[in-house]
Design a protein around this motif. Structure first.
Motif, PDB file in Angstrom:
ATOM      1  N   PRO A   1     -10.086   4.060  -5.158  1.00 53.68           N
ATOM      2  CA  PRO A   1      -8.671   3.698  -5.257  1.00 53.68           C
ATOM      3  C   PRO A   1      -8.180   3.797  -6.700  1.00 53.68           C
ATOM      4  O   PRO A   1      -8.948   3.620  -7.643  1.00 53.68           O
TER       5      PRO A   1
ATOM      6  N   MET B   1      -8.061  -0.015   4.061  1.00 55.25           N
ATOM      7  CA  MET B   1      -7.109   0.985   3.564  1.00 55.25           C
ATOM      8  C   MET B   1      -7.258   2.328   4.287  1.00 55.25           C
ATOM      9  O   MET B   1      -6.419   3.208   4.146  1.00 55.25           O
TER      10      MET B   1
ATOM     11  N   LEU C   1       0.874  -1.182   0.000  1.00 57.66           N
ATOM     12  CA  LEU C   1       0.000   0.000   0.000  1.00 57.66           C
ATOM     13  C   LEU C   1       0.910   1.231   0.000  1.00 57.66           C
ATOM     14  O   LEU C   1       1.651   1.454   0.959  1.00 57.66           O
ATOM     15  N   LYS C   2       0.853   2.003  -1.085  1.00 55.08           N
ATOM     16  CA  LYS C   2       1.746   3.163  -1.172  1.00 55.08           C
ATOM     17  C   LYS C   2       1.122   4.370  -0.462  1.00 55.08           C
ATOM     18  O   LYS C   2       1.783   5.073   0.285  1.00 55.08           O
ATOM     19  N   ASP C   3      -0.168   4.589  -0.723  1.00 54.96           N
ATOM     20  CA  ASP C   3      -0.884   5.701  -0.088  1.00 54.96           C
ATOM     21  C   ASP C   3      -2.285   5.237   0.273  1.00 54.96           C
ATOM     22  O   ASP C   3      -2.834   4.381  -0.417  1.00 54.96           O
ATOM     23  N   ARG C   4      -2.845   5.822   1.297  1.00 57.51           N
ATOM     24  CA  ARG C   4      -4.256   5.546   1.584  1.00 57.51           C
ATOM     25  C   ARG C   4      -5.092   6.237   0.509  1.00 57.51           C
ATOM     26  O   ARG C   4      -4.947   7.446   0.298  1.00 57.51           O
ATOM     27  N   PRO C   5      -5.956   5.487  -0.197  1.00 59.04           N
ATOM     28  CA  PRO C   5      -6.734   6.103  -1.287  1.00 59.04           C
ATOM     29  C   PRO C   5      -7.627   7.223  -0.771  1.00 59.04           C
ATOM     30  O   PRO C   5      -8.130   7.164   0.350  1.00 59.04           O
ATOM     31  N   LYS C   6      -7.775   8.237  -1.604  1.00 59.26           N
ATOM     32  CA  LYS C   6      -8.781   9.270  -1.336  1.00 59.26           C
ATOM     33  C   LYS C   6      -9.895   9.028  -2.341  1.00 59.26           C
ATOM     34  O   LYS C   6      -9.666   9.082  -3.539  1.00 59.26           O
TER      35      LYS C   6
ATOM     36  N   VAL D   1       0.635   1.829   5.546  1.00 62.81           N
ATOM     37  CA  VAL D   1       1.292   2.390   4.362  1.00 62.81           C
ATOM     38  C   VAL D   1       2.738   1.875   4.315  1.00 62.81           C
ATOM     39  O   VAL D   1       3.429   1.832   5.333  1.00 62.81           O
TER      40      VAL D   1
ATOM     41  N   LYS E   1      -2.038   4.412  -8.545  1.00 61.55           N
ATOM     42  CA  LYS E   1      -0.937   5.099  -7.847  1.00 61.55           C
ATOM     43  C   LYS E   1      -0.957   4.886  -6.325  1.00 61.55           C
ATOM     44  O   LYS E   1       0.003   5.251  -5.631  1.00 61.55           O
ATOM     45  N   ASP E   2      -2.040   4.269  -5.792  1.00 58.59           N
ATOM     46  CA  ASP E   2      -2.070   3.948  -4.368  1.00 58.59           C
ATOM     47  C   ASP E   2      -1.298   2.663  -4.050  1.00 58.59           C
ATOM     48  O   ASP E   2      -1.158   2.283  -2.883  1.00 58.59           O
TER      49      ASP E   2
ATOM     50  N   ARG F   1     -11.271  -2.169   0.858  1.00 59.65           N
ATOM     51  CA  ARG F   1     -11.253  -0.704   0.842  1.00 59.65           C
ATOM     52  C   ARG F   1     -11.301  -0.137   2.253  1.00 59.65           C
ATOM     53  O   ARG F   1     -10.611   0.842   2.561  1.00 59.65           O
TER      54      ARG F   1
END
Lengths: 331, 331
Positions: free
Chosen positions: B15, B52, B7-12, B64, B18-19, B49
């Motif tokens: 998803p 995350m 997991l690179k970033d928590r999705p906004k 992350v 790039k997450d 989801r």
């Protein structure tokens, strides 16, 4: 002559005296199989507001121009029915009339020796039984759990909290005046209490009063207090949706944060009920409540208003929290 | 080398690729008591989801910079644990890695003779078991009742609806494409179906498709479809809050009509759950589902995506409803 109270108009928002009408009719005569009843004590309850709306619900709505009804203790003053004798007292859903006849269906005799007659409209009546069965069938509080109760100083909430103490729970109450906050701790033995009118962050106040979270929430009010309670529920928490007095007078559909994600995250149960769902359990419930009363484990308060003509005002006063415990009109 | 998905970033909101981040590490070696596993089939599911987000829930959030995990079928390719042999297939919550070691805790061996391996991620796995136990423990559909299912073409919903048919219910499904509407009636045997994307009044559409009202609503989506279902629930209705995919990507607290008055009026139960609440019932549930499969009473569909590198995209596609039935990545 016989005084009768009719629904004049369906209330818009909070009920007012102009929604009610007094009329007179001939005093009725019982036919064969009937009894003549004289109204002694009249229960007024928040749920009656729901019946004043023209909406499908668990009980048909009141009709405009027709007599209202509620839980009433009446005396049998003449009997042409072999199941009743003159001098018996009965409890049942009866009309707001000074005198009325009945074939006896749906009426229960009450034992004036075991408890004061008025108690059968409160702690031993539908309000006490509602608290008992809401916890017994839905909330299922276990020893060591935390029980949160809203409307905690009221007729249902005060009994629910005391049952929680009998079951060995930490019990926290929510109410709206300092006098009620004192009462639920001092008279009813709650462990803590929150005054929602002077607290600006209910979610935080509940978290502080319930350091181990909330396992059972017995809700009499709905709305934002329910939101704050839900935010503090533990895994496998149970919400007993008994009443939603904060919403009853709303004229538009009330909105709020959606609950479904919260329910899923913590495996929470929310269940609405009306005490009539469990009619077959009324006898054992009343018997258990009477035992606890005899053992001094169950206190109760009543606000007694005098006079048949004051029934509508007593009902209206419920929505301003003017009652201390069960609101009863003595005729 | 061993490919790993982090997991690179928590999705906004929804998803996106790039997450996620791909990295490589040394292929691990099993120690004494461990097994070396080769990932064969990866389940991607909407509930991931939720993990995350950095929120307290029934299962800790993903971190992350750390590998993601989900339900995976893996092959034992080396064993230093007496409970497993080389060549065994196991099912469990495993990391998104091509190879990994395990001490065997939480892994179940799966019987490749009884059903295709992939079925243990779907109809015989957590999704099928979720449908089974949600109905068995909460919804309790009875013969002659009406069961409404949202997300009806999905991995959980399609099994829930078929179980409703086995139990003798009228079963109505809700889905979002005409192809799904056809599928749930033709392949899964639902009695009726509603396309929520082409229906402008869901409350009315449900009323028409459920002329006797709704007794059990198995909800996978939450939001406005839940509102419409609640408005059609019968007295003593049960809402199984299994999922709320319509809300998972919301960035603000979603609001909607308050439910408490509706719950009270009709004595309705709403209960959230996660299948892990009922771990001890997994065996009997899987066994019953396998029996129904053998009796041809249970159909299922899978969308199979090939390639370890496509796991994130397969997950993202769930939120566009691109899958037909259970979404599985074959490595």
């Amino acid at each position: 002559m016989n005084q009768v109270i009719l629904l004049k108009d369906r209330p818009k928002g909070k009920p007012s005296l102009k929604d009610f009408e007094f009329t007179e009719e001939e005093k009725p005569q019982p036919k064969d199989g009937e009894i003549l009843l004289k109204t002694k004590y009249v229960s007024v309850d928040p749920y009656l507001r729901g019946r004043m709306r023209n909406e499908k619900s668990y009980i048909p709505p009141f009709e405009v121009g027709k007599p209202l009804e509620s839980g009433i203790i009446a005396e049998v003053i003449e009997s042409k029915n072999k199941n009743f004798e003159k001098g018996d007292f009965v409890n049942g859903m009866l009309q707001w009339k000074q005198f009325q006849t009945s074939n006896g269906n749906g009426l229960n005799k009450v034992d004036a020796e075991r408890a004061p007659l008025k108690a059968y409209l409160g702690v031993l009546g539908l309000t006490g039984i509602t608290a008992y069965l809401g916890l017994d069938k839905i909330g299922k509080p276990q020893k060591g759990e935390t029980l949160l109760v809203s409307g905690a100083a009221g007729a249902v909430g005060s009994v629910a909290g005391q049952i929680g103490k009998i079951k060995g729970c930490r019990v926290v109450g929510i109410a709206g005046t300092e006098e009620k906050i004192d009462r639920i701790q001092e008279k009813f033995g709650f462990d803590a209490a929150i005054n929602y009118k002077t607290t600006n962050n209910m979610k935080k106040a509940i978290a502080e009063a319930c350091p181990d979270g909330v396992d059972v929430y017995f809700d009499n009010v709905g709305g934002e207090i329910l939101d704050a309670a839900l935010a503090n529920m533990n895994k496998y928490g149970r919400v007993v949706n008994c009443g939603a007095i904060s919403l009853y007078n709303k004229t538009e559909t009330p909105t709020g944060p959606r609950v479904e994600t919260t329910l899923i995250k913590n495996s929470i149960l929310m269940q609405g009920f009306t005490v009539r769902d469990f009619v077959k359990d009324f006898g054992p419930a009343q018997n258990q409540l009477a035992k606890w009363m005899e053992q001094d484990k169950l206190s109760y308060l009543e606000t007694v208003v005098e006079g048949f003509e004051n029934i509508p005002q007593a009902f209206i006063d419920l929505f301003d929290g003017k009652n201390k415990g069960k609101m009863i009109v003595v005729v």
